[in-house]
Design a protein around this motif. Structure first.
Motif, short mmCIF file in Angstrom:
data_model
loop_
_atom_site.label_atom_id
_atom_site.label_comp_id
_atom_site.label_asym_id
_atom_site.label_seq_id
_atom_site.Cartn_x
_atom_site.Cartn_y
_atom_site.Cartn_z
N GLY A 1 0.86 -1.18 0.00
CA GLY A 1 0.00 0.00 0.00
C GLY A 1 0.89 1.23 0.00
O GLY A 1 2.00 1.20 0.56
N GLN A 2 0.45 2.25 -0.64
CA GLN A 2 1.24 3.49 -0.66
C GLN A 2 0.32 4.66 -0.45
O GLN A 2 -0.81 4.67 -0.94
CB GLN A 2 1.91 3.67 -2.03
N SER B 1 -11.81 4.07 -1.24
CA SER B 1 -10.53 3.41 -0.97
C SER B 1 -10.77 1.91 -1.07
O SER B 1 -11.91 1.45 -1.08
CB SER B 1 -10.04 3.79 0.42
N GLN B 2 -9.66 1.14 -1.10
CA GLN B 2 -9.70 -0.33 -1.14
C GLN B 2 -10.79 -0.84 -2.10
O GLN B 2 -10.68 -0.65 -3.31
CB GLN B 2 -9.87 -0.88 0.27
N ASN B 3 -11.85 -1.45 -1.56
CA ASN B 3 -12.89 -1.97 -2.45
C ASN B 3 -14.26 -1.38 -2.13
O ASN B 3 -15.27 -2.03 -2.21
CB ASN B 3 -12.94 -3.51 -2.38
N ARG C 1 -7.24 -3.02 -7.40
CA ARG C 1 -6.28 -1.99 -6.99
C ARG C 1 -6.97 -0.65 -7.13
O ARG C 1 -7.41 -0.26 -8.23
CB ARG C 1 -5.04 -2.08 -7.88
N THR C 2 -7.06 0.05 -6.01
CA THR C 2 -7.73 1.36 -6.01
C THR C 2 -6.68 2.46 -5.91
O THR C 2 -5.82 2.43 -5.03
CB THR C 2 -8.69 1.48 -4.81
N GLY C 3 -6.78 3.39 -6.83
CA GLY C 3 -5.90 4.56 -6.78
C GLY C 3 -6.75 5.79 -6.60
O GLY C 3 -7.64 6.08 -7.41
N ALA C 4 -6.52 6.48 -5.52
CA ALA C 4 -7.27 7.72 -5.28
C ALA C 4 -6.27 8.86 -5.18
O ALA C 4 -5.26 8.75 -4.48
CB ALA C 4 -8.08 7.60 -3.98
N SER C 5 -6.53 9.92 -5.89
CA SER C 5 -5.64 11.08 -5.81
C SER C 5 -6.49 12.34 -5.87
O SER C 5 -7.62 12.32 -6.38
CB SER C 5 -4.62 11.07 -6.94
N ASN D 1 -2.82 21.38 -1.29
CA ASN D 1 -2.25 20.07 -1.02
C ASN D 1 -2.56 19.11 -2.15
O ASN D 1 -3.49 19.32 -2.93
CB ASN D 1 -2.72 19.53 0.34
N TYR D 2 -1.73 18.12 -2.24
CA TYR D 2 -1.95 17.03 -3.19
C TYR D 2 -1.80 15.74 -2.39
O TYR D 2 -0.89 15.62 -1.57
CB TYR D 2 -0.93 17.06 -4.32
N ARG D 3 -2.68 14.80 -2.58
CA ARG D 3 -2.57 13.55 -1.84
C ARG D 3 -2.95 12.37 -2.73
O ARG D 3 -3.76 12.51 -3.64
CB ARG D 3 -3.42 13.58 -0.57
N PHE D 4 -2.34 11.25 -2.47
CA PHE D 4 -2.69 10.05 -3.21
C PHE D 4 -2.66 8.84 -2.28
O PHE D 4 -2.03 8.87 -1.22
CB PHE D 4 -1.74 9.84 -4.40
N ASP D 5 -3.36 7.84 -2.69
CA ASP D 5 -3.51 6.65 -1.85
C ASP D 5 -3.69 5.46 -2.79
O ASP D 5 -4.61 5.46 -3.61
CB ASP D 5 -4.74 6.86 -0.96
N ILE D 6 -2.80 4.49 -2.72
CA ILE D 6 -2.93 3.30 -3.57
C ILE D 6 -3.09 2.10 -2.65
O ILE D 6 -2.25 1.86 -1.77
CB ILE D 6 -1.69 3.11 -4.46
N SER D 7 -4.17 1.37 -2.82
CA SER D 7 -4.42 0.23 -1.93
C SER D 7 -4.99 -0.92 -2.74
O SER D 7 -5.56 -0.73 -3.82
CB SER D 7 -5.37 0.63 -0.80
N THR D 8 -4.83 -2.10 -2.20
CA THR D 8 -5.32 -3.30 -2.89
C THR D 8 -6.26 -4.07 -1.98
O THR D 8 -6.01 -4.19 -0.78
CB THR D 8 -4.14 -4.23 -3.27
N ALA D 9 -7.34 -4.56 -2.54
CA ALA D 9 -8.26 -5.42 -1.78
C ALA D 9 -8.88 -6.40 -2.78
O ALA D 9 -8.93 -6.15 -3.98
CB ALA D 9 -9.32 -4.61 -1.08
N ASN D 10 -9.33 -7.47 -2.24
CA ASN D 10 -9.78 -8.57 -3.07
C ASN D 10 -11.30 -8.67 -3.03
O ASN D 10 -11.91 -8.57 -1.98
CB ASN D 10 -9.13 -9.84 -2.50
N VAL D 11 -11.91 -8.88 -4.21
CA VAL D 11 -13.35 -9.11 -4.25
C VAL D 11 -13.58 -10.41 -5.01
O VAL D 11 -13.19 -10.53 -6.17
CB VAL D 11 -14.08 -7.94 -4.96
N ASN D 12 -14.15 -11.37 -4.35
CA ASN D 12 -14.42 -12.70 -4.93
C ASN D 12 -13.20 -13.30 -5.62
O ASN D 12 -13.27 -13.80 -6.74
CB ASN D 12 -15.60 -12.61 -5.90
#
Lengths: 383, 254
Positions: free
Chosen positions: A183-184, A346-348, A224-228, A208-219
């Motif tokens: 995760g980042q 975020s995530q899923n 991979r969710t990238g939010a910025s 400000n600038y922000r980003f968030d990269i996270s991984t979650a599993n669905v079925n």
């Protein structure tokens, strides 16, 4: 049913966590330069037992996890000759999974929703870096700050979803935590405050600038969710004298949320607005205070557009020789438009809340202050 | 001159003569001053806050308002030099280093000259001018400071709105003192500003040659100005801060 225990929804558990840490550090400090380097060894022992009730056989194998880690840290604090400060940090942290995430016995919220723990979870390991540069010019009253932080997490714990169709029930969702790959997230801030006309007109800008990269599993499929997103704000503060004080501000915020497996859920969230705050002493002991804020929210995925003009105003008068009494007539949300809006992803999952909240109302109040109210418009300063 | 003032001058002269006979005169020394700041009491001198707001600050922060540091006065003949000390006065600051600010106060009582190097509002100034001491009013209280019998004197600073009580040693006939305070019949061993907002008190006196510590610091560049220019800059800053309703004592020395 009152005060009766429901065995199918109940559990008796005993959790113990033992945390031992031993570390050492070296520090160098000379003429404004401070450098600290340290390392610590930490040992975490987690023990959990789960049964239907006290003294009964265990429902599952006990959780017994030992984690041994080395955690370094670095800190740099530097005071420069021109009044500038730099503070920078690096830490490596290890966070043990929570007991609720480890427990091997499911928690059933309803027939369509349940959570299962995962006793094989590993600790999250995060490299966290940050830096902050601050400058203040005592002579011109200007100040400036730029800062940023970046976190990289290994074995990030995410909450995987398993959605299945059950006849006569519908979709049943089971949530189970697991260690995803990485995760980042990062943030970058900047602000400055400086007088355009000393003591009369001040301008502030921030962003400000922000980003968030996270991984979650669905079925079974990794998402991979990238939010910025970014945010910018400008404010002018006008203080021509002790009778009048005004703030004019505007902001613009944009957030982009992207999903790797369900791209049709990608969304762009826009929010912007402007405001005016006024405090005016229009006669001896009489004050008019008000603020007008206009905000605009948009999310194209849901065809959501909302404009909110919010106007609050009040008039107050001080009474008595020592100004100990104050009578105030206030009107809140005069246009009756106030709605609570919150959107994030975020995530899923994506979270969106639009709900009614306290809107237009009027209030007549009489206040007493034993030491008296001040008969002037104060600047909102730190003393 | 009224009889009361005459009485004080006579008393001071007699005391100085007596202690002068009793102690050998020292013309070199290094004196450490413990400098205690109380920011809540410093806020008392700002005039844009109401009495109630000042009381509220006192109720909230009054028990945790002090911080301490050291200053050093070097004496060599008729010359003195005061500067901030890098020695920590509070254990919790051990191991952390602030940049030492340019603040060197030189006094030559032989030639009646000042040569100060002061960082003011981010810029370094070198002030060279004739020495004009504070206009002290001699009082007649006495107390012991760091093993020396001292008498007090008062002076009111109308620019920074502060009332200063100085305690000078009757047995050290040197007009110097900590910071920019000087001009009394004996060495100033304690200064109390605005009833404890700032206290500088000598806690260690060593009669030794300060040696190279008396020298001007090397490699310091600054703008040369006169004392009047320095005062004008302070006045303008305090006026601006007052208009801004912010305390001036965060930005310049109290």
């Amino acid at each position: 049913m009152d005060n009766e225990r429901i065995d199918s929804l109940s559990m008796y558990y005993s959790n113990q966590i033992m945390f031992n840490r031993l570390g050492a550090g070296v520090r160098f400090a000379k003429n404004g330069l401070n450098l600290l380097a340290g390392v610590s060894g930490q040992k975490l022992d987690i023990d959990g037992k789960y049964s239907l009730d006290k003294g009964l056989p265990l429902l599952a194998d006990p959780v017994n996890q030992d984690y041994m880690n080395l955690a370094p840290t670095l800190n740099l604090t530097c005071e420069f000759k021109n009044g500038m400060w730099l503070v920078s940090n690096y830490t490596y942290s290890i966070s043990e999974p929570s007991f609720s995430d480890l427990q091997p016995v499911p928690i059933v919220y309803s027939i369509t929703s349940r959570t299962e723990g995962n006793p094989d979870l590993k600790p999250e390991r995060t490299h966290a870096t940050s830096a902050n540069l601050y400058y203040q010019n005592q002579s011109s009253f200007a100040s400036f700050n730029i800062s940023g932080e970046y976190n990289y997490t290994n074995n990030a714990i995410s909450y995987n979803k398993f959605v299945s169709w059950v006849d006569s029930v519908g979709y049943v969702t089971t949530t189970k935590p697991s260690n995803s790959s990485t995760g980042q997230d990062g943030r970058f801030f900047i602000w400055s405050n400086f007088p355009l006309i000393k003591t009369k007109l001040t301008m502030s800008v921030s962003g400000n600038y922000r980003f968030d990269i996270s991984t979650a599993n669905v079925n079974g499929i990794d998402n991979r969710t990238g939010a910025s997103g970014y945010y910018a704000n400008t404010q002018f503060t006008i203080t021509p004298g002790q009778k009048l004080s005004m703030d004019i501000n505007g902001y613009y915020s944009f957030r982009n949320v992207k999903y790797s497996i369900n791209k049709e859920q990608n969304q762009k969230i826009l929010s912007c607005g402007a405001g005016l705050n006024v405090k005016w002493q229009f006669a001896n002991k009489f004050f008019l205070e008000g603020n007008f804020d206009y905000s605009f929210d948009r999310n194209d995925l849901y065809d959501f557009i909302r404009e909110q003009p919010i106007l609050n105003a009040s008039v107050r008068r001080l009474l008595g020789k020592k100004n100990q009494f104050q009578i105030r007539l206030a009107a809140f949300d005069i246009f009756n438009k106030n709605v609570y809006i919150s959107q994030s992803g975020s995530q899923n999952y994506f979270y969106r809340q639009i709900s009614p909240t306290l809107s237009r109302y009027f209030m007549l109040s009489l206040s007493y202050n034993i030491k008296g109210y001040e008969n002037r418009v104060k600047k909102d300063r730190f003393w | 001159m009224n009889s009361n003032a005459m009485h004080k001058i006579l008393l001071t002269t007699v005391m100085l003569l007596l202690v002068g006979l009793a102690y050998p005169q020292q013309d070199t020394g290094v004196i450490r001053y413990l400098v205690t700041h109380d920011w809540v009491k410093k806020m008392e001198s700002v005039d844009y806050l109401s009495k109630e707001e000042k009381e509220k600050i006192n109720y909230t922060w009054g028990n945790d308002a002090e911080w301490k540091e050291y200053g050093t006065l070097f004496i060599s003949g008729k010359k003195t030099k005061f500067e901030d000390s890098e020695e920590k006065a509070e254990a919790e600051y051990e191991g952390f280093s602030w940049r030492k600010e340019e603040y060197y106060i030189y006094r030559d009582f032989g030639s009646n000259r000042i040569h100060d190097i002061i960082k003011l509002l981010g810029k370094v100034y070198i002030i060279e001018d004739t020495l004009v001491p504070q206009g002290w009013k001699i009082l007649n209280d006495m107390k012991e400071v760091c093993g020396h019998i001292c008498m007090n004197a008062s002076w009111t600073d109308t620019i920074k709105n502060k009332k200063v009580i100085a305690w000078y040693a009757l047995d050290i006939p040197l007009s110097g003192g900590p910071d920019r305070y000087c001009g009394l019949p004996g060495l100033i061993l304690e200064v109390n500003v605005n009833n404890g907002a700032l206290i500088m008190t000598a806690d260690r006196i060593e009669y030794k040659d300060p040696g190279e510590a008396m020298n001007f610091p090397a490699k310091i560049k600054g703008k040369h100005i006169k004392e009047a220019d320095y005062i004008a800059k302070i006045k303008k800053y305090i006026a601006d801060k007052k208009a801004e309703e912010e305390p001036w004592c965060w930005g310049i020395r109290y």
